[in-house]
Write a protein that holds these residues in place. Structure first.
Motif, PDB file in Angstrom:
ATOM      1  N   TYR A 111     -49.994  97.225 -15.075  1.00  7.11           N
ATOM      2  CA  TYR A 111     -49.926  95.874 -14.624  1.00  7.11           C
ATOM      3  C   TYR A 111     -51.841  95.808 -14.730  1.00  7.11           C
ATOM      4  O   TYR A 111     -52.174  94.488 -14.942  1.00  7.11           O
ATOM      5  CB  TYR A 111     -50.035  95.659 -13.051  1.00  7.11           C
ATOM      6  N   ASN A 112     -52.096  97.257 -15.385  1.00  7.52           N
ATOM      7  CA  ASN A 112     -54.372  96.874 -15.247  1.00  7.52           C
ATOM      8  C   ASN A 112     -54.221  95.805 -16.535  1.00  7.52           C
ATOM      9  O   ASN A 112     -53.593  95.873 -17.587  1.00  7.52           O
ATOM     10  CB  ASN A 112     -54.483  98.473 -15.464  1.00  7.52           C
ATOM     11  N   THR A 113     -54.846  95.547 -16.658  1.00  6.72           N
ATOM     12  CA  THR A 113     -55.652  94.691 -17.555  1.00  6.72           C
ATOM     13  C   THR A 113     -57.282  95.077 -18.632  1.00  6.72           C
ATOM     14  O   THR A 113     -57.244  94.354 -19.953  1.00  6.72           O
ATOM     15  CB  THR A 113     -56.375  93.016 -17.342  1.00  6.72           C
ATOM     16  N   GLU A 114     -58.072  95.664 -17.752  1.00  5.86           N
ATOM     17  CA  GLU A 114     -58.910  96.453 -18.464  1.00  5.86           C
ATOM     18  C   GLU A 114     -58.352  97.805 -19.122  1.00  5.86           C
ATOM     19  O   GLU A 114     -57.666  97.790 -19.733  1.00  5.86           O
ATOM     20  CB  GLU A 114     -59.811  97.498 -17.768  1.00  5.86           C
ATOM     21  N   TYR A 115     -59.460  97.485 -21.073  1.00  6.85           N
ATOM     22  CA  TYR A 115     -58.689  98.332 -22.083  1.00  6.85           C
ATOM     23  C   TYR A 115     -58.940  97.393 -22.904  1.00  6.85           C
ATOM     24  O   TYR A 115     -57.716  97.322 -23.447  1.00  6.85           O
ATOM     25  CB  TYR A 115     -58.716  99.293 -22.036  1.00  6.85           C
ATOM     26  N   LYS A 116     -57.684  96.050 -22.603  1.00 14.12           N
ATOM     27  CA  LYS A 116     -56.567  95.472 -22.912  1.00 14.12           C
ATOM     28  C   LYS A 116     -57.542  94.368 -23.649  1.00 14.12           C
ATOM     29  O   LYS A 116     -58.374  93.644 -22.840  1.00 14.12           O
ATOM     30  CB  LYS A 116     -55.758  95.808 -22.349  1.00 14.12           C
ATOM     31  N   SER A 117     -57.214  93.647 -24.895  1.00 14.38           N
ATOM     32  CA  SER A 117     -57.717  91.901 -25.715  1.00 14.38           C
ATOM     33  C   SER A 117     -56.471  91.700 -24.137  1.00 14.38           C
ATOM     34  O   SER A 117     -55.686  91.617 -24.210  1.00 14.38           O
ATOM     35  CB  SER A 117     -57.468  91.974 -27.084  1.00 14.38           C
ATOM     36  N   VAL A 118     -57.063  90.575 -24.276  1.00 11.08           N
ATOM     37  CA  VAL A 118     -56.624  89.411 -23.946  1.00 11.08           C
ATOM     38  C   VAL A 118     -55.341  88.921 -23.987  1.00 11.08           C
ATOM     39  O   VAL A 118     -54.026  88.825 -23.982  1.00 11.08           O
ATOM     40  CB  VAL A 118     -57.277  87.939 -24.515  1.00 11.08           C
ATOM     41  N   GLU A 119     -54.756  89.230 -25.967  1.00 10.86           N
ATOM     42  CA  GLU A 119     -53.465  89.578 -26.505  1.00 10.86           C
ATOM     43  C   GLU A 119     -52.848  90.289 -25.607  1.00 10.86           C
ATOM     44  O   GLU A 119     -51.156  90.456 -25.636  1.00 10.86           O
ATOM     45  CB  GLU A 119     -53.584  89.707 -27.726  1.00 10.86           C
ATOM     46  N   GLN A 120     -53.149  91.275 -25.887  1.00  4.68           N
ATOM     47  CA  GLN A 120     -52.213  92.902 -25.431  1.00  4.68           C
ATOM     48  C   GLN A 120     -52.382  92.739 -23.764  1.00  4.68           C
ATOM     49  O   GLN A 120     -51.206  92.867 -23.229  1.00  4.68           O
ATOM     50  CB  GLN A 120     -53.277  94.596 -25.463  1.00  4.68           C
ATOM     51  N   GLN A 121     -53.057  91.808 -23.152  1.00  2.00           N
ATOM     52  CA  GLN A 121     -52.871  91.718 -21.415  1.00  2.00           C
ATOM     53  C   GLN A 121     -51.372  90.855 -21.289  1.00  2.00           C
ATOM     54  O   GLN A 121     -50.546  90.812 -20.102  1.00  2.00           O
ATOM     55  CB  GLN A 121     -53.633  90.851 -21.311  1.00  2.00           C
ATOM     56  N   ALA A 122     -51.403  90.077 -22.355  1.00  2.00           N
ATOM     57  CA  ALA A 122     -50.247  89.858 -22.496  1.00  2.00           C
ATOM     58  C   ALA A 122     -49.136  90.116 -23.282  1.00  2.00           C
ATOM     59  O   ALA A 122     -47.506  90.530 -22.480  1.00  2.00           O
ATOM     60  CB  ALA A 122     -50.074  87.659 -22.774  1.00  2.00           C
ATOM     61  N   SER A 123     -48.765  90.815 -23.705  1.00  3.70           N
ATOM     62  CA  SER A 123     -47.660  91.125 -25.406  1.00  3.70           C
ATOM     63  C   SER A 123     -47.364  92.928 -24.788  1.00  3.70           C
ATOM     64  O   SER A 123     -46.220  93.398 -24.433  1.00  3.70           O
ATOM     65  CB  SER A 123     -48.420  91.945 -26.186  1.00  3.70           C
ATOM     66  N   PHE A 124     -48.381  93.518 -23.851  1.00  5.49           N
ATOM     67  CA  PHE A 124     -48.429  94.769 -22.904  1.00  5.49           C
ATOM     68  C   PHE A 124     -47.249  94.381 -21.429  1.00  5.49           C
ATOM     69  O   PHE A 124     -46.733  95.338 -21.367  1.00  5.49           O
ATOM     70  CB  PHE A 124     -49.895  95.826 -22.704  1.00  5.49           C
ATOM     71  N   TYR A 125     -47.257  93.821 -20.593  1.00  6.53           N
ATOM     72  CA  TYR A 125     -47.140  93.392 -19.940  1.00  6.53           C
ATOM     73  C   TYR A 125     -45.914  92.212 -19.853  1.00  6.53           C
ATOM     74  O   TYR A 125     -45.976  91.244 -20.278  1.00  6.53           O
ATOM     75  CB  TYR A 125     -48.323  92.805 -19.130  1.00  6.53           C
ATOM     76  N   ALA A 126     -44.810  93.088 -18.776  1.00  5.36           N
ATOM     77  CA  ALA A 126     -43.917  91.949 -18.340  1.00  5.36           C
ATOM     78  C   ALA A 126     -43.720  92.460 -16.789  1.00  5.36           C
ATOM     79  O   ALA A 126     -44.230  93.364 -16.242  1.00  5.36           O
ATOM     80  CB  ALA A 126     -42.888  92.723 -19.263  1.00  5.36           C
ATOM     81  N   PRO A 127     -43.088  91.338 -16.004  1.00  7.67           N
ATOM     82  CA  PRO A 127     -42.980  91.190 -14.816  1.00  7.67           C
ATOM     83  C   PRO A 127     -41.468  92.037 -13.960  1.00  7.67           C
ATOM     84  O   PRO A 127     -40.824  91.623 -13.570  1.00  7.67           O
ATOM     85  CB  PRO A 127     -43.024  89.965 -14.153  1.00  7.67           C
ATOM     86  N   ASP A 128     -41.387  93.224 -15.113  1.00 10.52           N
ATOM     87  CA  ASP A 128     -40.340  94.000 -14.689  1.00 10.52           C
ATOM     88  C   ASP A 128     -40.353  95.061 -14.360  1.00 10.52           C
ATOM     89  O   ASP A 128     -41.713  96.081 -13.984  1.00 10.52           O
ATOM     90  CB  ASP A 128     -39.561  94.229 -16.404  1.00 10.52           C
ATOM     91  N   ALA A 129     -39.456  96.711 -13.952  1.00  8.26           N
ATOM     92  CA  ALA A 129     -39.486  97.102 -13.210  1.00  8.26           C
ATOM     93  C   ALA A 129     -40.047  98.423 -14.182  1.00  8.26           C
ATOM     94  O   ALA A 129     -40.451  99.473 -13.708  1.00  8.26           O
ATOM     95  CB  ALA A 129     -38.319  98.169 -13.351  1.00  8.26           C
ATOM     96  N   TYR A 130     -40.033  97.889 -15.697  1.00  7.51           N
ATOM     97  CA  TYR A 130     -41.073 100.005 -16.831  1.00  7.51           C
ATOM     98  C   TYR A 130     -42.764  99.567 -15.932  1.00  7.51           C
ATOM     99  O   TYR A 130     -43.105  98.637 -15.770  1.00  7.51           O
ATOM    100  CB  TYR A 130     -40.948  99.208 -17.767  1.00  7.51           C
ATOM    101  N   ARG A 131     -43.214 100.942 -15.744  1.00  6.78           N
ATOM    102  CA  ARG A 131     -44.209 101.759 -15.223  1.00  6.78           C
ATOM    103  C   ARG A 131     -44.674 100.360 -14.469  1.00  6.78           C
ATOM    104  O   ARG A 131     -46.438  99.857 -14.762  1.00  6.78           O
ATOM    105  CB  ARG A 131     -45.024 101.435 -16.579  1.00  6.78           C
ATOM    106  N   ALA A 132     -44.303 100.723 -13.783  1.00  5.99           N
ATOM    107  CA  ALA A 132     -44.819  99.920 -12.434  1.00  5.99           C
ATOM    108  C   ALA A 132     -45.435 100.689 -11.387  1.00  5.99           C
ATOM    109  O   ALA A 132     -46.082 100.405 -10.491  1.00  5.99           O
ATOM    110  CB  ALA A 132     -43.487  99.387 -11.177  1.00  5.99           C
ATOM    111  N   SER A 133     -45.019 102.495 -12.009  1.00  8.18           N
ATOM    112  CA  SER A 133     -45.743 103.086 -11.288  1.00  8.18           C
ATOM    113  C   SER A 133     -45.974 104.089 -12.308  1.00  8.18           C
ATOM    114  O   SER A 133     -45.682 104.135 -13.297  1.00  8.18           O
ATOM    115  CB  SER A 133     -45.112 103.433 -10.075  1.00  8.18           C
ATOM    116  N   ASP A 134     -46.627 105.035 -11.610  1.00 10.77           N
ATOM    117  CA  ASP A 134     -46.296 106.891 -12.469  1.00 10.77           C
ATOM    118  C   ASP A 134     -45.150 107.828 -12.364  1.00 10.77           C
ATOM    119  O   ASP A 134     -45.080 108.585 -12.946  1.00 10.77           O
ATOM    120  CB  ASP A 134     -48.324 107.279 -12.565  1.00 10.77           C
TER     121      ASP A 134
END
Length: 826
Positions: A731-754
């Motif tokens: 869910y983190n936004t740091e170290y990501k471009s604006v485009e990556q903040q969108a493309s890397f993220y989905a409101p799904d279960a995957y990488r909800a935690s470590d």
């Protein structure tokens, strides 16, 4: 005549007013990556300059006052250079540096002055002006460039006037160091140099095998050599490796399998192409374990050649030093490799590969000698698939092709084929710099829900929610001690956790790493329960908070399915008064049953080695630091739970949580040798895992049932939604471009935690006593049922759950009395 020769001649002939005058100017400025910062001064006079009265000053971010003042030391002979650099700069800089500092140096928006006796002699930038990120434009800027003084350019002794570096300097790419420290650009003083290298194609040259030698350090380290070899791969584009690789042709090899025939050439600006035969002169340098040719003084193209065939290799390495024989050579892997770690995929574009999946030594082997064997095997079975780039947080993460995204992931356990490239060494790791695109196979695909063969009728889950902190509970109060940095990140984190917990379809979920901010309506645990929906509730133990740690354990549960029995309990005495977080115990039962279970959720002390000594220090057996502290927690937990922690009289107990201990470590064996069953080991096997650490998998998250509950366990699984996924998809936004903040993220279960959640399915007794008393199944309670029970009791067969008439989890004479009373209609 080189640029620095011309500068020196112009200065002596025109800038100086008397032959007795001595003067310094800024001749080179390096604003490179990381701490690659340097200022080169040139003595344009005819007398040695004593630096006692000379200073460099740095004016940060448009300040009118100097943020750093450096008193220069030593002296500079006529026509010679003085290099001032950061002490953590690259070795190419430090090898020519005359003075260094560990203090922060300049960035592209900082002004620099050179002073003599307090008077400005030369300057870069404009004091009191913040240019944004840099002065200049195009290839001549003060950010991410090297600047070298133009022939005859005068010094700028007025640092308050407008500034354009193009008036004084020529621009070169970032991390161009090859001219640094050379007064004439090549350390010549004019005329023919009798020591100049022989650059005629085909003339004698130093074999690469002689440079590499058969040890980790070149026997020619620090010597100037001439090499003639074929270029095999070029990585000198912006943000790449700033150089290229060469390899000896077949006729020039020494036929010694212990010596490499490849060499890296550090040269950001030399334009070459694969297949060219290059004759090149430079210095042999050991750069953090990689033998390379640097400080290039001359080069000649000597035609073309077919590329040498890549060496066919496989993992594991035969020994720790085996890769040295192939350093900087073309290689190809005979078989596909398995992804063991993708932690650095988003940050550095790299993956850790091996011939198979790696496991934490103490998750599959006894601590000590056995674990050390596993660790040694893991170490020989790894290579980093890199992206031939020095850039952090690349705009396009290349794996899997065409690029990483939330829907196109590469998971630990997936396989990689078509691995061909250069065997490189950097940051203490052997790496493959690919020369062709690798291909990926999803051999460890995602699953949309936990895979349970039977869900029983009561499902309990354990889930480390990775620092779920909700600020002040009103959308503010950020950043907090941990977790989301702002309300946007909290929203993204919440959506992922809700997706994961909903898909668990559990009745009760034990939580770790929930913010320890109490149990009010604005607390973190209340916010998470509310986000899950109206049927979710949470356990409130009636305390302001659970211990003094920033994080705590907790329970959330489906109030439409289960209910709490009695009060929640915790243990605040040693060893839970410090380091180990306080446990929380609560008895639950289905709404349609009186058959309950006491759950104890835990989070033992982590393995981090800080401020630790004595027995709690790392003993070198694979269990890390604080192992005695965690073992004491296991022992205290046993005693507490054996004495009816919740005061409900419930005999069935399930220990869950992040115990920060792997399966074979002391805290777990303390529990398993005292009546508890490791449910993950018994249902998922030795190679189960819930966490990946430095490319090795194991489970820190546990489900352990006592003897009375073990018979009711229907199935156990670990849902692999987090540990195998790249952290870039969180869910983190740091170290990501604006485009990556969108493309890397989905409101799904995957990488909800470590950590992955653990799910335990139980079969609780939900039949009434009357239903259980109908032993012959004829729909009524009669003498035949009593006869069946008595015969079973006489012949020793009354041990199956069917004969537990009163539903207390055991079969005794009380079951017969219950049956008789039912027979009498009582």
């Amino acid at each position: 005549m080189t640029m620095k020769h011309a500068l020196l001649a112009a200065a002596i002939g025109g800038l100086l007013t008397t032959s007795a005058q001595a003067s310094l100017v800024i001749s080179e400025y390096i604003e490179g990556s990381s701490n690659n910062k340097a200022i080169e001064l040139l003595n344009t006079g005819d007398q040695t300059v004593d630096l006692t009265a000379w200073e460099l000053q740095i004016f940060f971010n448009g300040s009118q006052s100097a943020g750093q003042t450096f008193n220069l030391e030593g002296s500079v002979a006529p026509g010679k250079n003085f290099v001032f650099a950061h002490s953590s700069a690259a070795s190419d800089i430090l090898s020519v540096a005359d003075q260094t500092t560990g203090a922060g140096l300049f960035n592209g928006d900082d002004a620099i002055t050179l002073l003599n006796g307090g008077n400005v002699v030369d300057s870069i930038g404009q004091i009191g002006t913040d240019p944004g990120s840099y002065w200049g434009s195009g290839d001549i800027t003060t950010q991410n460039h090297t600047l070298r003084r133009k022939d005859g350019a005068a010094a700028d002794n007025d640092p308050s006037n407008s500034y354009n570096p193009a008036d004084t300097f020529d621009g070169y790419p970032q991390d161009s160091f090859e001219d640094l420290g050379a007064a004439g650009g090549d350390n010549n003083t004019g005329g023919e140099n009798p020591d100049a290298p022989e650059m005629a194609c085909g003339a004698g040259a130093t074999p690469i095998s002689a440079i590499q030698g058969n040890t980790g350090i070149s026997p020619l380290d620090g010597q100037n050599v001439v090499v003639e070899a074929v270029v095999t791969a070029v990585f000198n584009a912006e943000n790449s490796l700033n150089g290229f690789y060469i390899e000896e042709e077949a006729d020039d090899r020494d036929n010694d399998d212990s010596t490499s025939e490849g060499l890296f050439v550090y040269s950001p600006t030399l334009n070459v192409e694969p297949g060219q035969v290059l004759r090149i002169a430079g210095e042999v340098v050991e750069y953090y374990g990689l033998t390379e040719l640097s400080n290039i003084s001359d080069s000649v193209i000597c035609g073309t050649s077919d590329l040498p065939a890549p060496a066919v290799i496989s993992l594991p390495w035969a020994s720790e030093t085996a890769p040295e024989a192939l350093e900087s050579m073309r290689v190809t892997f005979a078989e596909g490799l398995v992804v063991n770690d993708n932690y650095d995929l988003g940050r550095y574009g790299s993956l850790t590969l091996g011939s198979g999946r790696h496991f934490i030594p103490t998750s599959i082997a006894t601590p000590g000698a056995d674990a050390a064997i596993v660790e040694g095997m893991n170490a020989l079975d790894r290579i980093i698939l890199d992206d031939a780039s020095n850039q952090q947080n690349p705009a396009t993460v290349p794996y899997p092709a065409p690029e990483l995204s939330a829907s196109q992931t590469v998971r630990a356990g997936d396989t990689v084929q078509d691995l061909e490239g250069i065997l490189d060494y950097s940051y203490s790791e052997w790496r493959l710099q690919p020369t062709k695109a690798p291909s990926f196979t999803q051999t460890n695909p995602r699953s949309s829900e936990p895979m349970l063969e039977s869900r029983g009728n009561l499902v309990v889950a354990s889930f480390n929610v990775l620092n779920f902190f909700n600020g002040d509970g009103f959308g503010g109060g950020f950043p907090t001690a941990r977790g989301a940095d702002n309300v946007e990140e909290l929203s993204r984190q919440t959506a992922k956790l809700v997706s994961a917990i909903t898909a668990l379809n559990a009745d009760v979920v034990g939580l770790m790493e929930i913010e320890n901010d109490g149990y009010g309506e604005n607390s973190a645990i209340a916010e998470l329960a509310n986000a899950l929906g109206e049927n979710w509730n949470y356990v409130n133990p009636g305390l302001e908070q659970l211990g003094n740690d920033a994080i705590a354990v907790g329970f959330i549960y489906r109030s439409d399915r289960v209910e709490t029995v009695g009060e929640a309990a915790t243990l605040a005495t040693a060893p839970f008064d410090d380091l180990n977080r306080q446990p929380l115990a609560q008895t639950f039962q289905r709404l349609d049953s009186t058959d309950g279970v006491t759950l104890a959720v835990n989070h033992f002390k982590s393995k981090g080695c800080y401020d630790v000594e004595g027995p709690n220090a790392d003993q070198g057996d694979g269990q890390g630091c604080w192992n005695p502290t965690r073992t004491e927690a296991a022992q205290a937990l046993l005693s507490w739970l054996a004495n009816d922690a919740t005061g409900t009289g419930e005999e069935d107990v399930l220990i869950i949580g992040d115990l920060n201990s792997y399966a074979k470590e002391d805290p777990i064996t303390t529990l398993t040798t005292n009546g508890y069953t490791d449910l993950i080991a018994s249902h998922e096997g030795e190679q189960a895992y819930s966490y990946v650490y430095y490319g090795a998998a194991g489970y820190l998250d546990h489900g352990l049932a006592n003897a009375t509950l073990a018979a009711k366990v229907q199935d156990v699984t670990v849902w692999a939604i987090n540990a195998d996924e790249p952290r870039a998809l969180d869910y983190n936004t740091e170290y990501k471009s604006v485009e990556q903040q969108a493309s890397f993220y989905a409101p799904d279960a995957y990488r909800a935690s470590d950590h992955d959640p653990v799910i335990v399915a139980l079969d609780m007794n939900i039949r009434s006593a009357a239903e259980r008393a109908d032993l012959n199944g004829d729909g009524r309670i009669n003498g035949r049922d009593l006869s069946r029970f008595v015969l079973a009791l006489i012949f020793g067969k009354a041990s199956a759950p069917d004969y537990d008439i009163n539903g207390d989890g055991s079969i005794t004479r009380h079951d017969m009395f219950t049956l008789i009373n039912l027979l009498r209609g009582r």
